[in-house]
Motif scaffolding. Structure first.
Motif, PDB file in Angstrom:
ATOM      1  N   HIS A 123       0.836  -1.207   0.000  1.00 29.80           N
ATOM      2  CA  HIS A 123       0.000   0.000   0.000  1.00 29.80           C
ATOM      3  C   HIS A 123       0.869   1.255   0.000  1.00 29.80           C
ATOM      4  CE1 HIS A 123      -3.503   2.511   0.936  1.00 29.80           C
ATOM      5  NE2 HIS A 123      -2.749   3.113   1.847  1.00 29.80           N
ATOM      6  N   ALA A 124       1.961   1.245   0.760  1.00 28.99           N
ATOM      7  CA  ALA A 124       2.799   2.428   0.881  1.00 28.99           C
ATOM      8  C   ALA A 124       3.594   2.713  -0.391  1.00 28.99           C
ATOM      9  CB  ALA A 124       3.761   2.265   2.067  1.00 28.99           C
ATOM     10  N   PHE A 125       4.105   1.668  -1.035  1.00 27.12           N
ATOM     11  CA  PHE A 125       5.033   1.882  -2.144  1.00 27.12           C
ATOM     12  C   PHE A 125       4.409   1.741  -3.534  1.00 27.12           C
ATOM     13  CE2 PHE A 125       8.044   1.225   1.299  1.00 27.12           C
ATOM     14  CZ  PHE A 125       9.038   2.144   0.998  1.00 27.12           C
ATOM     15  N   ALA A 126       3.232   1.121  -3.649  1.00 25.06           N
ATOM     16  CA  ALA A 126       2.625   0.965  -4.981  1.00 25.06           C
ATOM     17  C   ALA A 126       2.390   2.301  -5.673  1.00 25.06           C
ATOM     18  CB  ALA A 126       1.327   0.159  -4.887  1.00 25.06           C
ATOM     19  N   PRO A 127       1.882   3.328  -4.980  1.00 24.63           N
ATOM     20  CA  PRO A 127       1.716   4.616  -5.671  1.00 24.63           C
ATOM     21  C   PRO A 127       3.029   5.184  -6.203  1.00 24.63           C
ATOM     22  CG  PRO A 127       0.428   4.575  -3.652  1.00 24.63           C
ATOM     23  CD  PRO A 127       1.310   3.361  -3.617  1.00 24.63           C
ATOM     24  N   ARG A 128       4.117   5.004  -5.456  1.00 25.51           N
ATOM     25  CA  ARG A 128       5.414   5.497  -5.933  1.00 25.51           C
ATOM     26  C   ARG A 128       5.839   4.754  -7.194  1.00 25.51           C
ATOM     27  NH1 ARG A 128       9.953   7.848  -3.840  1.00 25.51           N
ATOM     28  NH2 ARG A 128       8.396   9.240  -2.921  1.00 25.51           N
ATOM     29  N   PHE A 129       5.669   3.431  -7.214  1.00 29.19           N
ATOM     30  CA  PHE A 129       6.048   2.657  -8.393  1.00 29.19           C
ATOM     31  C   PHE A 129       5.212   3.057  -9.613  1.00 29.19           C
ATOM     32  CE2 PHE A 129       7.871  -1.263  -5.950  1.00 29.19           C
ATOM     33  CZ  PHE A 129       8.957  -0.492  -5.575  1.00 29.19           C
ATOM     34  N   LYS A 130       3.921   3.330  -9.382  1.00 27.86           N
ATOM     35  CA  LYS A 130       3.081   3.781 -10.488  1.00 27.86           C
ATOM     36  C   LYS A 130       3.548   5.140 -11.008  1.00 27.86           C
ATOM     37  CE  LYS A 130      -1.204   1.388  -9.207  1.00 27.86           C
ATOM     38  NZ  LYS A 130      -2.629   1.570  -8.787  1.00 27.86           N
ATOM     39  N   THR A 168      -2.602 -10.419  -7.569  1.00 29.73           N
ATOM     40  CA  THR A 168      -3.474  -9.302  -7.912  1.00 29.73           C
ATOM     41  C   THR A 168      -2.675  -8.041  -8.203  1.00 29.73           C
ATOM     42  OG1 THR A 168      -5.173 -10.235  -6.463  1.00 29.73           O
ATOM     43  CG2 THR A 168      -5.454  -7.948  -7.138  1.00 29.73           C
ATOM     44  N   LEU A 169      -1.708  -7.753  -7.337  1.00 28.73           N
ATOM     45  CA  LEU A 169      -0.915  -6.536  -7.499  1.00 28.73           C
ATOM     46  C   LEU A 169      -0.103  -6.569  -8.781  1.00 28.73           C
ATOM     47  CD1 LEU A 169      -0.028  -3.843  -6.265  1.00 28.73           C
ATOM     48  CD2 LEU A 169       1.758  -5.092  -5.009  1.00 28.73           C
ATOM     49  N   ARG A 170       0.354  -7.733  -9.169  1.00 25.95           N
ATOM     50  CA  ARG A 170       1.119  -7.830 -10.421  1.00 25.95           C
ATOM     51  C   ARG A 170       0.271  -7.356 -11.601  1.00 25.95           C
ATOM     52  NH1 ARG A 170       5.506 -10.949 -12.597  1.00 25.95           N
ATOM     53  NH2 ARG A 170       5.148 -11.675 -14.731  1.00 25.95           N
ATOM     54  N   LEU A 171      -0.989  -7.755 -11.626  1.00 26.67           N
ATOM     55  CA  LEU A 171      -1.885  -7.325 -12.702  1.00 26.67           C
ATOM     56  C   LEU A 171      -2.121  -5.827 -12.659  1.00 26.67           C
ATOM     57  CD1 LEU A 171      -4.489 -10.234 -12.495  1.00 26.67           C
ATOM     58  CD2 LEU A 171      -2.787  -9.882 -14.300  1.00 26.67           C
ATOM     59  N   GLU A 172      -2.228  -5.292 -11.460  1.00 29.69           N
ATOM     60  CA  GLU A 172      -2.495  -3.856 -11.313  1.00 29.69           C
ATOM     61  C   GLU A 172      -1.294  -3.001 -11.706  1.00 29.69           C
ATOM     62  OE1 GLU A 172      -5.743  -4.262  -7.650  1.00 29.69           O
ATOM     63  OE2 GLU A 172      -3.784  -3.347  -7.277  1.00 29.69           O
ATOM     64  N   LEU A 173      -0.083  -3.500 -11.453  1.00 27.78           N
ATOM     65  CA  LEU A 173       1.113  -2.709 -11.727  1.00 27.78           C
ATOM     66  C   LEU A 173       1.650  -2.879 -13.139  1.00 27.78           C
ATOM     67  CD1 LEU A 173       3.199  -3.112  -8.435  1.00 27.78           C
ATOM     68  CD2 LEU A 173       1.813  -1.163  -9.151  1.00 27.78           C
ATOM     69  N   ALA A 174       1.258  -3.947 -13.814  1.00 32.68           N
ATOM     70  CA  ALA A 174       1.810  -4.231 -15.144  1.00 32.68           C
ATOM     71  C   ALA A 174       1.679  -3.048 -16.103  1.00 32.68           C
ATOM     72  CB  ALA A 174       1.162  -5.480 -15.734  1.00 32.68           C
ATOM     73  N   PRO A 175       0.539  -2.334 -16.155  1.00 32.96           N
ATOM     74  CA  PRO A 175       0.445  -1.204 -17.087  1.00 32.96           C
ATOM     75  C   PRO A 175       1.415  -0.071 -16.779  1.00 32.96           C
ATOM     76  CG  PRO A 175      -1.738  -1.898 -16.350  1.00 32.96           C
ATOM     77  CD  PRO A 175      -0.747  -2.582 -15.479  1.00 32.96           C
ATOM     78  N   TYR A 176       1.998  -0.065 -15.586  1.00 33.83           N
ATOM     79  CA  TYR A 176       2.908   1.007 -15.174  1.00 33.83           C
ATOM     80  C   TYR A 176       4.373   0.597 -15.267  1.00 33.83           C
ATOM     81  CZ  TYR A 176      -1.404   2.960 -13.311  1.00 33.83           C
ATOM     82  OH  TYR A 176      -2.678   3.446 -13.176  1.00 33.83           O
ATOM     83  N   GLY A 177       4.632  -0.607 -15.771  1.00 34.40           N
ATOM     84  CA  GLY A 177       6.009  -1.050 -15.923  1.00 34.40           C
ATOM     85  C   GLY A 177       6.657  -1.539 -14.650  1.00 34.40           C
ATOM     86  N   ALA A 178       5.869  -1.744 -13.585  1.00 31.94           N
ATOM     87  CA  ALA A 178       6.389  -2.262 -12.315  1.00 31.94           C
ATOM     88  C   ALA A 178       6.025  -3.734 -12.180  1.00 31.94           C
ATOM     89  CB  ALA A 178       5.844  -1.456 -11.144  1.00 31.94           C
TER      90      ALA A 178
END
Length: 269
Positions: A123-130, A168-178
């Motif tokens: 939760h803390a770092f996903a926004p930064r990776f996006k 789940t998170l992998r699917l959510e981050l894939a469009p952002y290159g993370a």
């Protein structure tokens, strides 16, 4: 994509065991690391080992069950490392006992560290990776995330949750290159049972024997995990027995549940 040549990483549960092994493995790449743990002296010792191996490390106290303390790691990473390329959600604990017998306080303790700790980190770092359109999570689960172990329900539940969260998170981050990798080892030497709650002496002794196998210890697991991150793989199952049982689980789940696991757990108990 592979980690940068000199990665910047945050590692929770870095004071010992796999967290320390991952830190030393990354130090070989001259990584800059933020080591987070409740055991401050252990983290400082890990930092010394990192420096000896060619890396740079900063130790901070962090209780991963507290969302505010994990959220503060984002700012700490910016201050100490100049940003972050990899977040390793590694902190973990264990408790023994059957459902209906394990105290709810022990359930809450295990859930707070093993599952909520990983949720807080993501939760803390996903926004930064996006935002930066790069980055990778290495979430430490266990083969217990896809196996059922009598007397360890709280541990199995949390590790299954980490697997589901990572998928789940992998699917959510894939469009952002993370990316996301979830690590599912079986047995290797750590203090997780020794420091756990509710285990009788026989169980502790059985765990020691299983964890004593040569050639598949924390340094091996750490190396396999970082290789999986570099390759962009979702699943990292470093031990041969874990890979075998994972394949049976996928192909013949009831055979694993009704035949294989009862035989294996009888040997342990």
């Amino acid at each position: 994509m592979p980690l940068p040549k000199h990665p910047r990483a945050v590692i929770t549960g870095a004071a010992s065991g796999l967290g320390r092994a991952l830190a030393v493995e990354l130090a070989g790449r001259q990584a800059k690391l933020l080591l987070a743990d409740l055991n401050e002296e252990g983290s400082r010792e890990t930092a010394r080992l990192v420096a000896s191996a060619g890396g740079e490390a900063h130790a901070v106290r962090c209780d991963v069950s507290r969302s505010d303390e994990v959220a503060a790691l984002v700012g700490e990473a910016d201050r100490a490392l100049g940003g972050v390329d990899l977040v390793v959600n590694n902190a973990g604990v264990s408790a023994g006992g059957q459902v209906g017998e394990t105290p709810l306080e022990d359930w809450a303790w295990v859930m707070g560290v093993n599952l909520w700790g990983v949720i807080h980190g993501c939760h803390a770092f996903a926004p930064r990776f996006k935002e930066q359109r790069s980055g990778h999570f290495l979430n430490i689960a266990s083969a217990a995330g896809f196996l059922s172990i009598p007397g360890a329900a709280s541990y199995c539940v949390t590790k299954a949750g980490v697997v589901a969260l990572s998928e789940t998170l992998r699917l959510e981050l894939a469009p952002y290159g993370a990316g996301v990798t979830v690590l599912c080892p079986t047995f290797f030497k750590t203090q997780i049972v020794e420091s756990g709650r509710g285990f009788d002496q026989a169980t502790r002794e059985a765990a020691r024997k299983l964890m004593g196998r040569k050639g598949v210890q924390a340094d091996y697991v750490a190396r396999q995990a970082i290789e999986a991150v570099d390759a962009g793989r979702l699943y990292a199952v470093p031990h041969r027995d874990g890979r075998w049982m994972w394949r049976v689980k996928r192909a013949l789940p009831e055979l694993l549940q009704d035949v294989v696991m009862p035989r294996l757990t009888r040997k342990v108990h």
